[in-house]
Design an enzyme around this catalytic site. Structure first.
Site, PDB file in Angstrom:
ATOM      1  N   HIS A  87       1.449  -9.159   9.147  1.00 43.00           N
ATOM      2  CA  HIS A  87       2.530  -8.910   8.192  1.00 43.00           C
ATOM      3  C   HIS A  87       3.574  -7.941   8.712  1.00 43.00           C
ATOM      4  O   HIS A  87       4.303  -7.326   7.944  1.00 43.00           O
ATOM      5  CB  HIS A  87       1.956  -8.479   6.840  1.00 43.00           C
ATOM      6  CG  HIS A  87       1.524  -9.654   6.028  1.00 43.00           C
ATOM      7  ND1 HIS A  87       0.240 -10.108   6.021  1.00 43.00           N
ATOM      8  CD2 HIS A  87       2.225 -10.499   5.249  1.00 43.00           C
ATOM      9  CE1 HIS A  87       0.165 -11.180   5.255  1.00 43.00           C
ATOM     10  NE2 HIS A  87       1.359 -11.443   4.765  1.00 43.00           N
ATOM     11  N   ASP A 121       1.604  -1.521  -1.559  1.00 44.24           N
ATOM     12  CA  ASP A 121       1.977  -2.347  -2.717  1.00 44.24           C
ATOM     13  C   ASP A 121       1.313  -3.721  -2.653  1.00 44.24           C
ATOM     14  O   ASP A 121       0.995  -4.317  -3.669  1.00 44.24           O
ATOM     15  CB  ASP A 121       3.498  -2.569  -2.742  1.00 44.24           C
ATOM     16  CG  ASP A 121       4.231  -1.292  -3.051  1.00 44.24           C
ATOM     17  OD1 ASP A 121       3.588  -0.320  -3.473  1.00 44.24           O
ATOM     18  OD2 ASP A 121       5.465  -1.271  -2.860  1.00 44.24           O
ATOM     19  N   GLU A 166       7.008   4.909  -8.359  1.00 45.41           N
ATOM     20  CA  GLU A 166       7.903   4.196  -7.441  1.00 45.41           C
ATOM     21  C   GLU A 166       9.245   4.006  -8.149  1.00 45.41           C
ATOM     22  O   GLU A 166       9.476   4.562  -9.233  1.00 45.41           O
ATOM     23  CB  GLU A 166       7.308   2.838  -7.014  1.00 45.41           C
ATOM     24  CG  GLU A 166       6.168   2.980  -6.020  1.00 45.41           C
ATOM     25  CD  GLU A 166       5.900   1.723  -5.198  1.00 45.41           C
ATOM     26  OE1 GLU A 166       6.692   0.758  -5.298  1.00 45.41           O
ATOM     27  OE2 GLU A 166       4.906   1.706  -4.457  1.00 45.41           O
TER      28      GLU A 166
HETATM   29  P1  FAD Z   1      -0.266  -6.541  11.743  1.00 47.33           P
HETATM   30  O1  FAD Z   1       1.100  -6.909  11.379  1.00 47.33           O
HETATM   31  O2  FAD Z   1      -1.166  -7.614  12.155  1.00 47.33           O
HETATM   32  O3  FAD Z   1      -0.251  -5.390  12.862  1.00 47.33           O
HETATM   33  C1  FAD Z   1       0.610  -4.280  12.720  1.00 47.33           C
HETATM   34  C2  FAD Z   1       0.477  -3.338  13.925  1.00 47.33           C
HETATM   35  O4  FAD Z   1      -0.806  -2.739  13.906  1.00 47.33           O
HETATM   36  C3  FAD Z   1       0.588  -4.030  15.265  1.00 47.33           C
HETATM   37  O5  FAD Z   1       1.149  -3.133  16.176  1.00 47.33           O
HETATM   38  C4  FAD Z   1      -0.849  -4.318  15.619  1.00 47.33           C
HETATM   39  O6  FAD Z   1      -1.038  -4.446  17.010  1.00 47.33           O
HETATM   40  C5  FAD Z   1      -1.547  -3.098  15.059  1.00 47.33           C
HETATM   41  N1  FAD Z   1      -2.894  -3.373  14.606  1.00 47.33           N
HETATM   42  C6  FAD Z   1      -3.312  -4.319  13.734  1.00 47.33           C
HETATM   43  N2  FAD Z   1      -4.629  -4.207  13.537  1.00 47.33           N
HETATM   44  C7  FAD Z   1      -5.040  -3.166  14.289  1.00 47.33           C
HETATM   45  C8  FAD Z   1      -6.301  -2.554  14.523  1.00 47.33           C
HETATM   46  N3  FAD Z   1      -7.418  -2.984  13.923  1.00 47.33           N
HETATM   47  N4  FAD Z   1      -6.364  -1.520  15.381  1.00 47.33           N
HETATM   48  C9  FAD Z   1      -5.248  -1.053  15.991  1.00 47.33           C
HETATM   49  N5  FAD Z   1      -4.041  -1.590  15.827  1.00 47.33           N
HETATM   50  C10 FAD Z   1      -3.938  -2.628  14.973  1.00 47.33           C
HETATM   51  N6  FAD Z   1       3.324  -1.093   4.151  1.00 47.33           N
HETATM   52  C11 FAD Z   1       3.127   0.021   3.441  1.00 47.33           C
HETATM   53  O7  FAD Z   1       2.842   1.074   3.994  1.00 47.33           O
HETATM   54  N7  FAD Z   1       3.246   0.002   2.081  1.00 47.33           N
HETATM   55  C12 FAD Z   1       3.514  -1.129   1.395  1.00 47.33           C
HETATM   56  O8  FAD Z   1       3.604  -1.097   0.184  1.00 47.33           O
HETATM   57  C13 FAD Z   1       3.695  -2.325   2.126  1.00 47.33           C
HETATM   58  N8  FAD Z   1       3.948  -3.476   1.491  1.00 47.33           N
HETATM   59  C14 FAD Z   1       4.101  -4.618   2.210  1.00 47.33           C
HETATM   60  C15 FAD Z   1       4.336  -5.815   1.533  1.00 47.33           C
HETATM   61  C16 FAD Z   1       4.472  -6.982   2.231  1.00 47.33           C
HETATM   62  C17 FAD Z   1       4.726  -8.263   1.486  1.00 47.33           C
HETATM   63  C18 FAD Z   1       4.430  -6.966   3.645  1.00 47.33           C
HETATM   64  C19 FAD Z   1       4.630  -8.218   4.410  1.00 47.33           C
HETATM   65  C20 FAD Z   1       4.213  -5.782   4.328  1.00 47.33           C
HETATM   66  C21 FAD Z   1       4.046  -4.600   3.615  1.00 47.33           C
HETATM   67  N9  FAD Z   1       3.805  -3.390   4.260  1.00 47.33           N
HETATM   68  C22 FAD Z   1       3.606  -2.254   3.530  1.00 47.33           C
HETATM   69  C23 FAD Z   1       3.818  -3.290   5.723  1.00 47.33           C
HETATM   70  C24 FAD Z   1       2.438  -3.369   6.293  1.00 47.33           C
HETATM   71  O9  FAD Z   1       1.668  -2.242   5.967  1.00 47.33           O
HETATM   72  C25 FAD Z   1       2.494  -3.396   7.812  1.00 47.33           C
HETATM   73  O10 FAD Z   1       3.286  -4.449   8.243  1.00 47.33           O
HETATM   74  C26 FAD Z   1       1.102  -3.543   8.392  1.00 47.33           C
HETATM   75  O11 FAD Z   1       1.148  -3.402   9.769  1.00 47.33           O
HETATM   76  C27 FAD Z   1       0.570  -4.880   8.034  1.00 47.33           C
HETATM   77  O12 FAD Z   1      -0.794  -4.952   8.296  1.00 47.33           O
HETATM   78  P2  FAD Z   1      -1.301  -6.207   9.072  1.00 47.33           P
HETATM   79  O13 FAD Z   1      -2.777  -6.201   8.896  1.00 47.33           O
HETATM   80  O14 FAD Z   1      -0.585  -7.424   8.705  1.00 47.33           O
HETATM   81  O15 FAD Z   1      -0.933  -5.719  10.562  1.00 47.33           O
END
Ligand code: FAD
Length: 530
Positions: free
Chosen positions: A92, A155, A280
């Site tokens: 994400h 969120d 918020e």
């Molecule tokens: P990914 O997108 O898969 O990875 C993100 C980063 O973390 C990359 O650099 C990846 O290499 C690294 N990574 C992933 N897993 C690991 C691991 N296990 N160990 C080490 N590194 C790792 N963020 C907020 O803080 N608050 C919010 O309210 C919020 N709302 C969101 C709502 C939506 C609809 C979306 C799409 C995103 C939102 N986000 C929010 C952002 C979100 O927290 C970040 O994009 C987060 O990185 C997404 O987690 P993911 O598991 O999809 O990580």
């Protein structure tokens, strides 16, 4: 490197692994021996942003931390000097942060989704030990069965524990409990470090560095990884602090037609942590933003503002706060909301409240997702920009924002809410604006745009939106001391500037925990060395 060139111990390990796990040796474009490497997939080269599509050479679907450890050990000890590795949680990210061009993507969701609970007594804490690829929604569902829940949220809950802990993890509870990275007791991390023991004794031992770290054990690694943008290690397990979960939440929204009054009331709310559990807010730019923000809020909102004209738009603001039922066992929650709202200065009669279950409250964005999916507006481009803005600059930031946004055509949501600096641990890798003044308060502003190619926003339009966001980020950085959250900087020098005085510590951590710069290539901070 050919498998047969490895030392005898490795060959034996390969043999054992291949016998144990029939699909561990599917050949990828690169030969990495004892690893479950698969050909690349479209998922591994895309993310929620739909802006970058960097294809890896292979994908690892680990079945245990050890599989990840094997991969990193193998790369550390091999001549494949330029191969990089990115952990991918739920993908994400917006700007390809979890991608690895020509490298290897580790799909964290394929780790077994283990969640183990420890429920403390009266004076003891409760916590959950969770795999790094588990999504927060799963942790919520499981912990509620025990009457418990994490304290700090995002969120949206379809994000992984490892993914949000690599950034910070913020939401309306952050003012009270700090970000998610302030609510972790322990981590298990596989680092990119080459342990001296291994390099001296053998070309490859089959063991990587799986380290359990906490504030009292290997604290440097623990702090580096939290907010560390995936640069220092892969989080395979996290111990998350839990609290007693409320059954119900009183969810309140109030509308404003003046920005200063809106922010003053938000600051009032975050000054009352004994009463308020969540704060918020968002900008109401047009009918669409009023409608989409109401999808999950089940109150009968009778707010029909005059949005003015294209040349003279009228802009409104909405504060959203919540009160949990359990905290006020001796007080009626209605009464608590009344006490709070009596001190607020929202537009006359424009305060609405509903009672919902704690689960529905936390999972509110899922309803918006479903609604957007149903009309084909979820899988579109998402040129998002999130910034931490010092309190002293929030009015100027609002003006800068409005200079770069057309209220009548904006699609998406603009979030604004206050956070408190002292809830953040400055030893972690997360970057906040420098505290030039004594202000405890800073703001997060999230410009969460949707750009639909079917609706006319194709390549040129997307690039223009990205340019505008860069303009906002650059001006706000230079003039107001703001910092990007979930940052994207196209060049390493942009990253130096982003970290500012914290750069040396961040770079030193990289040298210690991932000296070959294998990890986190999608962030573009440390190009892989030869
Ligand atoms: P990914 O997108 O898969 O990875 C993100 C980063 O973390 C990359 O650099 C990846 O290499 C690294 N990574 C992933 N897993 C690991 C691991 N296990 N160990 C080490 N590194 C790792 N963020 C907020 O803080 N608050 C919010 O309210 C919020 N709302 C969101 C709502 C939506 C609809 C979306 C799409 C995103 C939102 N986000 C929010 C952002 C979100 O927290 C970040 O994009 C987060 O990185 C997404 O987690 P993911 O598991 O999809 O990580």
């Amino acid at each position: 490197m050919e498998v047969s060139m490895l030392c005898p111990r490795v060959s034996l390990l390969i043999l054992i692994l291949s016998l144990c796990s029939p699909y561990k040796f599917i050949q990828s474009p690169m030969d990495f021996g004892p690893l479950n490497l698969l050909p690349t997939t479209t998922t591994a080269s895309s993310d929620f942003g739909r802006i970058f599509f960097h294809s890896p050479a292979a994908v690892l679907k680990p079945e245990s931390s050890r599989d990840i450890s094997l991969l990193l050990s193998f790369l550390s000890g091999s001549s494949l000097s330029k191969v990089t590795v990115a952990a991918r949680g739920a993908g994400h990210s917006i700007h390809g942060q979890a991608q690895a061009l020509d490298g290897i993507v580790v799909e964290m969701c394929s780790l077994p989704a283990e969640i183990e609970f420890y429920k403390g007594g009266e004076a003891e804490i409760s916590y959950a030990d969770v795999s790094g690829g588990v999504m927060w929604i799963d942790l919520l569902e499981q912990s509620l069965k025990l009457g418990l829940a994490p304290r700090s949220w995002t969120d949206y809950l379809y994000l992984t524990v490892g993914g949000t802990l690599s950034n910070a993890g913020i939401s309306g509870q952050t003012f009270k409990h700090g970000p998610q990275i302030s609510n972790v007791l322990q981590l298990e991390v596989v680092t990119g470090e080459v342990h001296p023991r291994f390099s001296v004794t053998c070309c490859f031992t089959g063991q990587g560095e799986i380290v359990t770290c906490s504030p009292s054990k290997d604290a440097d690694l623990f702090n580096a990884v939290l907010g560390g943008l995936g640069q220092f290690g892969i989080i395979t397990r996290a111990r998350i602090l839990l609290q007693e979960a409320p059954q119900k939440v009183k969810w309140v929204r109030a509308f404003y037609d003046d920005f200063s009054t809106f922010t003053k009331d938000q600051e009032l709310l975050v000054s009352m942590p004994d009463l308020v559990d969540y704060v918020e807010g968002f900008i109401v730019l047009n009918e669409q933003s009023l409608h989409s923000s109401s999808i999950a809020f089940p109150a009968n909102v009778d707010f029909n503002p005059d949005f003015g004209t294209k040349n003279r738009p009228n802009i409104y603001y909405c504060i959203e706060f919540a009160v949990h039922d359990y905290q006020h066992k001796n007080a009626n929650v209605e009464r608590v909301v009344e006490v709070i709202s009596r001190q607020m200065r929202h537009m006359v009669s424009q305060l609405y409240s509903v009672e919902v279950s704690y689960f529905d409250f936390l999972n509110r964005v899922r309803m918006e997702e479903m609604s957007l999916r149903s009309i084909g507006l979820w899988e579109v481009h998402h040129p998002w920009l999130n910034m931490f803005v010092p309190k002293a600059g929030i009015n100027d930031f609002r003006d800068l924002l409005m200079d770069n946004v057309s209220p009548d055509s904006f699609e998406g949501l603009i979030l604004i809410y206050p956070l408190l600096r002292d809830k953040w641990d400055t030893n972690t890798s997360a970057v906040l604006p420098d505290s030039g003044s004594t202000d405890r308060v800073m703001y997060v502003v999230g410009i969460l745009r949707s750009a639909n190619p079917e609706g006319g926003c194709s390549h040129h339009c997307l690039q223009e939106l990205l340019r505008r966001h860069r303009r906002i980020a650059d001006s706000a950085g230079a003039q107001l001391g703001a910092k990007q959250y979930l940052a994207h900087h196209p060049t390493p020098s942009g990253w130096h500037q982003h970290f500012g005085r914290r750069w040396e510590r961040f770079a030193e951590r990289k040298t210690r925990f991932d000296p070959l710069r294998i990890l986190g290539p999608g962030q573009g901070i440390f190009p892989r060395s030869d």
